[in-house]
Design a protein around this motif. Sequence first.
Motif, PDB file in Angstrom:
ATOM      1  N   HIS A 202     -42.066   8.834  31.158  1.00  0.00           N
ATOM      2  CA  HIS A 202     -40.565   8.721  30.673  1.00  0.00           C
ATOM      3  C   HIS A 202     -39.456   9.186  31.345  1.00  0.00           C
ATOM      4  O   HIS A 202     -38.391   8.658  31.231  1.00  0.00           O
ATOM      5  CB  HIS A 202     -40.609   9.437  29.182  1.00  0.00           C
ATOM      6  CG  HIS A 202     -40.777  10.837  29.761  1.00  0.00           C
ATOM      7  ND1 HIS A 202     -41.793  11.585  29.844  1.00  0.00           N
ATOM      8  CD2 HIS A 202     -39.614  11.883  29.352  1.00  0.00           C
ATOM      9  CE1 HIS A 202     -41.465  12.832  29.915  1.00  0.00           C
ATOM     10  NE2 HIS A 202     -40.392  13.231  29.899  1.00  0.00           N
ATOM     11  N   VAL A 203     -39.749   9.874  32.412  1.00  0.00           N
ATOM     12  CA  VAL A 203     -38.663  10.166  33.476  1.00  0.00           C
ATOM     13  C   VAL A 203     -38.268   9.109  34.154  1.00  0.00           C
ATOM     14  O   VAL A 203     -36.999   9.231  34.751  1.00  0.00           O
ATOM     15  CB  VAL A 203     -39.163  11.456  34.158  1.00  0.00           C
ATOM     16  CG1 VAL A 203     -38.512  11.908  35.410  1.00  0.00           C
ATOM     17  CG2 VAL A 203     -39.655  12.640  33.508  1.00  0.00           C
ATOM     18  N   ARG A 204     -39.079   8.214  34.552  1.00  0.00           N
ATOM     19  CA  ARG A 204     -38.810   7.038  35.119  1.00  0.00           C
ATOM     20  C   ARG A 204     -37.436   6.182  34.595  1.00  0.00           C
ATOM     21  O   ARG A 204     -36.602   5.707  35.228  1.00  0.00           O
ATOM     22  CB  ARG A 204     -39.974   6.024  35.467  1.00  0.00           C
ATOM     23  CG  ARG A 204     -39.503   4.795  36.155  1.00  0.00           C
ATOM     24  CD  ARG A 204     -40.613   4.049  36.465  1.00  0.00           C
ATOM     25  NE  ARG A 204     -41.942   4.830  37.356  1.00  0.00           N
ATOM     26  CZ  ARG A 204     -42.943   4.153  37.435  1.00  0.00           C
ATOM     27  NH1 ARG A 204     -43.232   3.055  36.947  1.00  0.00           N
ATOM     28  NH2 ARG A 204     -43.948   4.987  37.952  1.00  0.00           N
ATOM     29  N   LYS A 205     -37.722   6.303  33.158  1.00  0.00           N
ATOM     30  CA  LYS A 205     -36.523   5.629  32.527  1.00  0.00           C
ATOM     31  C   LYS A 205     -35.259   6.456  32.646  1.00  0.00           C
ATOM     32  O   LYS A 205     -34.078   5.747  32.679  1.00  0.00           O
ATOM     33  CB  LYS A 205     -36.813   5.272  31.114  1.00  0.00           C
ATOM     34  CG  LYS A 205     -38.210   4.256  30.695  1.00  0.00           C
ATOM     35  CD  LYS A 205     -38.716   4.259  29.345  1.00  0.00           C
ATOM     36  CE  LYS A 205     -39.853   3.423  29.175  1.00  0.00           C
ATOM     37  NZ  LYS A 205     -40.153   3.474  27.711  1.00  0.00           N
ATOM     38  N   LEU A 206     -35.320   7.427  32.288  1.00  0.00           N
ATOM     39  CA  LEU A 206     -34.260   8.552  32.742  1.00  0.00           C
ATOM     40  C   LEU A 206     -33.536   8.321  34.093  1.00  0.00           C
ATOM     41  O   LEU A 206     -32.407   8.571  34.295  1.00  0.00           O
ATOM     42  CB  LEU A 206     -34.435  10.013  32.459  1.00  0.00           C
ATOM     43  CG  LEU A 206     -35.061  10.152  31.037  1.00  0.00           C
ATOM     44  CD1 LEU A 206     -35.314  11.717  30.669  1.00  0.00           C
ATOM     45  CD2 LEU A 206     -34.134   9.939  29.737  1.00  0.00           C
ATOM     46  N   ALA A 207     -34.378   8.166  35.078  1.00  0.00           N
ATOM     47  CA  ALA A 207     -33.914   8.148  36.282  1.00  0.00           C
ATOM     48  C   ALA A 207     -33.348   6.725  36.839  1.00  0.00           C
ATOM     49  O   ALA A 207     -32.535   6.777  37.920  1.00  0.00           O
ATOM     50  CB  ALA A 207     -34.860   8.625  37.468  1.00  0.00           C
ATOM     51  N   ALA A 208     -33.627   5.727  36.057  1.00  0.00           N
ATOM     52  CA  ALA A 208     -33.353   4.397  36.424  1.00  0.00           C
ATOM     53  C   ALA A 208     -31.661   4.146  36.523  1.00  0.00           C
ATOM     54  O   ALA A 208     -31.251   3.602  37.775  1.00  0.00           O
ATOM     55  CB  ALA A 208     -33.856   3.253  35.328  1.00  0.00           C
TER      56      ALA A 208
END
Length: 423
Positions: A202-208
């Motif tokens: 889920h961190v990947r979505k926040l960092a996108a």
Amino acid sequence: MATAEIDPLLFLRQAIAAGTSVVPTATDAVDASETPLPQARFLQFAGATGDRTPVPIDAPTRFVSNDAPVDLRSIYFAWLNREVAIHEYNAAATRLNEELATVGSSATVHKFAFVERLDLITWLEGASEESEYIKAAGGAGTAGAAGAAAGSKTASGAAAPSSRAGRGALIDPRLAVIYSGERRTGDHNTVLRGIKPTDFSHVRKLAAPFMSKKLQGSASAVAVAGLDGKKPSASLPLNPKAARRPDPIILLSPSASSLLRTSNIKSFLEDGRYIPATDNNTGANLLNLNRTVKDIDPSRPLRFILVEGTEQFKPEHWNRVVAVFTTGQAWQFKSYKWNTPSELFKHVQGIYVGWRGDPVPQGVKDWGHRVLNCTIDKWTDPAVPGADVNRWRDREVAETIWKAIEHNMRQKGWKRDSGATLI
């Protein structure tokens, strides 16, 4: 002790530190007599109680050269020949290989490059605790057992240094026993993740959104650089792996007329005192000294490698050359990467040291400001009445030379954790 538990490289280092004997033998019997190295099949390390620990002489070690482990025979042979010049060492290794072939052995002695040889000898004699060519010990049990065993089997009766796995520091063997009972703490990965696997996708979505902004900014910078007619530089990875800082190299003049040779350069650059050079044809043609360069790394000293010849140079070694001592004779540069003075001194700081009051060689004058011209007081025998025994000007000249070298290193981009970026 099982062979698998023995670290041959650590055994040899501890034997050197304790001053105990290392005996090449044809068998692993404890009463076996010493045999010449070509016929030897084992190296036996003497212990405190008179017993010996045999190690196969062909056993691989943790020293890696060209992605392959180096055998114990090659390590031991390099240590025996640590005082000889590099060309004499290579000739001796060739003779040993011929003798091995004569007795029917298919083994050969590895010939170390000069930087590898320097790192190995420095590590074996205990002057350095790290080497880029030595792999870390495999595990706590193995390294701890090997260190404790080797430390307890010394002829001196005193506690010999042992190795604590994964730390590279020499410790008392009794401490090694205590450390073996320690409760091992986890690293940062196990502390963060615990005993259950955690999904961080889920961190990947926040960092996108942040990553897209960064990519857009990079694209704009490339476009601006293209409009300005400049070549865009290659982008670096987000988390570049920290590389080991290379050791800078100083080339000395091999000319017999040079005032500074390997026999006296260290006392001049470290202590600021000139003594006459001696005939060092039988000595090592490379050495190292440490100096703290505050503008580059104030927390730890840089290790400078001083060498006269370039026979064992690899192409990447030229990126580490920071100074060249010369007597004004152009033949010195024939084997260099830049073999003309005009080209050489565009890349490297030149240094000439002569007697005060003597004429400067025409070659040094022709090469201009790229060669630092230094003069020192002429040497007089202290036993002669009226001789100057203080030589206080020597330190001033030595510091002038270091100032020029350090200025050149800063210009070439030497940093705390990296070498030159401009060649």
